[in-house]
Write a protein that holds these residues in place. Structure first.
Motif, mmCIF file in Angstrom:
data_model
loop_
_atom_site.group_PDB
_atom_site.id
_atom_site.type_symbol
_atom_site.label_atom_id
_atom_site.label_comp_id
_atom_site.label_asym_id
_atom_site.label_seq_id
_atom_site.Cartn_x
_atom_site.Cartn_y
_atom_site.Cartn_z
ATOM 1 N N ALA A 276 0.856 -1.188 0.000
ATOM 2 C CA ALA A 276 0.000 0.000 0.000
ATOM 3 C C ALA A 276 0.886 1.230 0.000
ATOM 4 C CB ALA A 276 -0.894 -0.001 1.237
ATOM 5 N N PHE A 277 0.585 2.159 -0.886
ATOM 6 C CA PHE A 277 1.380 3.387 -0.938
ATOM 7 C C PHE A 277 0.538 4.463 -1.622
ATOM 8 C CE2 PHE A 277 5.334 5.865 -2.040
ATOM 9 C CZ PHE A 277 5.832 5.917 -0.756
ATOM 10 N N ALA A 278 0.807 5.712 -1.287
ATOM 11 C CA ALA A 278 0.027 6.811 -1.857
ATOM 12 C C ALA A 278 0.944 7.999 -2.128
ATOM 13 C CB ALA A 278 -1.081 7.212 -0.892
ATOM 14 N N VAL A 279 0.452 8.909 -2.932
ATOM 15 C CA VAL A 279 1.200 10.147 -3.156
ATOM 16 C C VAL A 279 1.152 11.003 -1.889
ATOM 17 C CG1 VAL A 279 1.293 12.291 -4.492
ATOM 18 C CG2 VAL A 279 0.772 10.125 -5.656
ATOM 19 N N GLN A 280 -0.044 11.154 -1.350
ATOM 20 C CA GLN A 280 -0.256 12.018 -0.178
ATOM 21 C C GLN A 280 -0.611 11.178 1.041
ATOM 22 O OE1 GLN A 280 -0.067 15.292 -0.514
ATOM 23 N NE2 GLN A 280 -0.039 15.382 -2.753
ATOM 24 N N PRO A 281 -0.367 11.738 2.217
ATOM 25 C CA PRO A 281 -0.912 11.084 3.408
ATOM 26 C C PRO A 281 -2.446 11.069 3.337
ATOM 27 C CG PRO A 281 0.510 12.946 4.009
ATOM 28 C CD PRO A 281 0.352 12.977 2.525
ATOM 29 N N GLY A 282 -3.037 10.158 4.057
ATOM 30 C CA GLY A 282 -4.497 10.188 4.171
ATOM 31 C C GLY A 282 -5.210 9.095 3.418
ATOM 32 N N PHE A 283 -4.455 8.269 2.694
ATOM 33 C CA PHE A 283 -5.100 7.181 1.953
ATOM 34 C C PHE A 283 -5.317 6.001 2.896
ATOM 35 C CE2 PHE A 283 -4.194 3.341 -0.865
ATOM 36 C CZ PHE A 283 -5.539 3.166 -1.181
ATOM 37 N N THR A 284 -6.582 5.704 3.151
ATOM 38 C CA THR A 284 -6.906 4.561 4.011
ATOM 39 C C THR A 284 -7.355 3.389 3.148
ATOM 40 O OG1 THR A 284 -9.178 5.325 4.297
ATOM 41 C CG2 THR A 284 -7.592 5.976 5.979
ATOM 42 N N TYR A 285 -7.149 2.202 3.704
ATOM 43 C CA TYR A 285 -7.597 1.004 2.984
ATOM 44 C C TYR A 285 -7.931 -0.062 4.012
ATOM 45 C CZ TYR A 285 -2.970 -0.893 3.961
ATOM 46 O OH TYR A 285 -1.848 -1.344 4.600
ATOM 47 N N ALA A 286 -8.675 -1.060 3.546
ATOM 48 C CA ALA A 286 -9.091 -2.122 4.464
ATOM 49 C C ALA A 286 -8.518 -3.445 3.997
ATOM 50 C CB ALA A 286 -10.618 -2.189 4.512
ATOM 51 N N LEU A 287 -7.902 -4.150 4.951
ATOM 52 C CA LEU A 287 -7.469 -5.535 4.727
ATOM 53 C C LEU A 287 -8.357 -6.384 5.624
ATOM 54 C CD1 LEU A 287 -5.563 -7.710 3.631
ATOM 55 C CD2 LEU A 287 -3.988 -7.162 5.486
ATOM 56 N N GLY A 288 -9.253 -7.140 5.016
ATOM 57 C CA GLY A 288 -10.240 -7.849 5.814
ATOM 58 C C GLY A 288 -11.030 -6.861 6.650
ATOM 59 N N ALA A 289 -11.065 -7.097 7.952
ATOM 60 C CA ALA A 289 -11.845 -6.231 8.840
ATOM 61 C C ALA A 289 -10.986 -5.159 9.497
ATOM 62 C CB ALA A 289 -12.519 -7.085 9.912
ATOM 63 N N GLU A 290 -9.752 -4.994 8.988
ATOM 64 C CA GLU A 290 -8.841 -4.035 9.623
ATOM 65 C C GLU A 290 -8.635 -2.829 8.707
ATOM 66 O OE1 GLU A 290 -4.192 -3.814 11.129
ATOM 67 O OE2 GLU A 290 -4.986 -5.651 10.257
ATOM 68 N N LEU A 291 -8.785 -1.646 9.288
ATOM 69 C CA LEU A 291 -8.546 -0.432 8.516
ATOM 70 C C LEU A 291 -7.109 0.020 8.736
ATOM 71 C CD1 LEU A 291 -10.209 1.452 6.670
ATOM 72 C CD2 LEU A 291 -10.571 2.910 8.667
ATOM 73 N N ALA A 292 -6.450 0.410 7.657
ATOM 74 C CA ALA A 292 -5.042 0.833 7.777
ATOM 75 C C ALA A 292 -4.856 2.137 7.003
ATOM 76 C CB ALA A 292 -4.125 -0.251 7.217
ATOM 77 N N ARG A 293 -3.766 2.806 7.349
ATOM 78 C CA ARG A 293 -3.447 4.065 6.652
ATOM 79 C C ARG A 293 -2.164 3.826 5.888
ATOM 80 N NH1 ARG A 293 -5.372 9.301 7.505
ATOM 81 N NH2 ARG A 293 -6.722 8.528 9.148
ATOM 82 N N ALA A 294 -2.177 4.073 4.597
ATOM 83 C CA ALA A 294 -1.001 3.758 3.766
ATOM 84 C C ALA A 294 0.109 4.764 3.985
ATOM 85 C CB ALA A 294 -1.402 3.752 2.306
ATOM 86 N N PRO A 295 1.357 4.312 3.955
ATOM 87 C CA PRO A 295 2.455 5.275 3.928
ATOM 88 C C PRO A 295 2.421 6.037 2.605
ATOM 89 C CG PRO A 295 3.266 3.019 3.644
ATOM 90 C CD PRO A 295 1.793 2.922 3.903
ATOM 91 N N SER A 296 3.102 7.164 2.556
ATOM 92 C CA SER A 296 2.998 7.983 1.351
ATOM 93 C C SER A 296 4.339 8.587 0.974
ATOM 94 C CB SER A 296 1.964 9.081 1.575
ATOM 95 O OG SER A 296 2.351 9.892 2.652
#
Ligand code: SD4
Length: 340
Positions: free
Chosen positions: A318-338
């Motif tokens: 998981a990676f993003a240009v900007q901070p703030g990109f969230t994603y879900a793996l199964g039932a867990e919410l995570a915030r991607a590094p950027s």
């Protein structure tokens, strides 16, 4: 003339090269190494633990906070014996049916002329794919995309042709209509008629998904209303194979969200999968693709792209240009590094 072997060597992206691209992007002002979610935000919930983690099949991985209900629907389908394709379809349908962000499905914000136009794609890891773009009045474009894949010799149907195909398949095509809230917001927007994407609050958060079933099959899907107040006829990356979604056995899959034009210019999802084919981990592949997107699209302060990748070992990137990109793996919410 380079020999076949030289050519193969040229095509092989080494781990050092992958990281080199990230470093080049950093030098171009995109920051340095990815930081952990805890450094990025104090928001509760999202955890950095999912990044680079091994997930055991069945796996459901999806963009943004609405990835949670999407994954719940996808995992329920997998638990009932469904395939990865069934899972991404079910997950995307859940958000199409209920998207409080007004960014997916018929309740979305419209284009600048007041029409909700929808894009979707679904892809299996054996290369089968179905996509629809610029479709109006269809409650579940992801299912229409699957029908394109399964019942036509084509990959992509757009606009009126896609709607006619939907009718022929017994799908109701509703007349153009905005919800009261979408209508209110559009009329407010009309006063200034200005569209400027704002990082992470562009109000166009797509649901994109990857699923890996217990039989080891992977599928990808994406469904969106695209950019709010876009030009009539505008289509982004989400329904384009290789741009918003790509999955290829036995390598893995990748999905994107964010400003579609930046992903279209680089075929972001394909880029990430090809990086994995050349030996990158899913995390390195996401970083590589985001670095290329930044290198090709100029000032990275002006847009957001979030990318997720998954391989057959269940490794997640998981990676993003900007901070703030969230994603879900199964039932867990995570915030991607950027990158920034
Ligand atoms: C698009 N990529 O149409 C989509 C929008 C999106 O989060 O993903 N928003 O450009």
């Amino acid at each position: 003339m380079p020999s076949k072997r030289d050519k193969r060597a040229e095509m092989t992206l080494t781990r050092r090269q992958t990281l080199g691209v990230v470093a080049a992007a950093a030098a171009a002002g995109c920051g340095t190494a990815p930081r952990s979610a805890s450094e990025k935000s104090s928001a509760p919930g999202p955890s950095p633990a999912a990044v680079g983690r091994l997930a055991r099949p069945p796996v459901a991985l999806a963009t943004w906070d609405h990835g949670l209900p999407a994954n719940a629907a996808a995992l329920a389908r997998l638990g009932a014996g469904g395939t990865a394709l069934d899972a991404v379809e079910a997950g995307c349908r859940a958000v199409e049916a209920d998207c409080p962000d007004m960014t997916v499905g018929l309740g979305s914000r419209p284009d600048r002329d007041g029409f909700v136009t929808l894009d979707a794609a679904i892809m299996a890891d054996d290369g089968r794919a179905g996509c629809v773009a610029f479709v109006q009045g269809v409650a579940h474009p992801i299912s229409l995309a699957r029908l394109v894949m399964e019942k036509t010799p084509h990959v992509l149907l757009v606009g009126r042709g896609a709607e006619e195909f939907a009718r022929a398949e017994g799908i109701i095509v509703h007349p153009p209509r905005l919800t009261a809230e979408a209508d209110r917001q559009w009329r407010e927007w009309l006063r200034e008629r200005r569209y400027e994407p704002v990082i992470n609050i562009e109000n166009h958060d797509t649901i994109s998904m990857l699923a890996l079933d217990a039989q080891g099959r992977m599928a990808a899907g994406s469904t969106t209303s695209g950019l709010a107040y876009k030009m009539h006829g505008r289509v982004g990356d989400s329904p384009i194979v290789g741009a918003g979604v790509f999955v290829d056995a036995p390598v893995g899959g990748a999905i994107c969200t964010g400003l579609g034009e930046t992903v279209l210019r680089t075929l972001g999802a394909h880029l990430a999968v090809e990086a994995m084919r050349a030996g990158a981990t899913p995390q390195e592949a996401c970083e590589h693709a985001i670095a290329r997107i930044v290198a090709k699209n100029g000032d990275p302060s002006r847009y957001q792209v979030g990318m997720l990748a998954l391989d057959y070992e269940g490794r997640v990137g998981a990676f993003a240009v900007q901070p703030g990109f969230t994603y879900a793996l199964g039932a867990e919410l995570a915030r991607a590094p950027s990158a920034r």
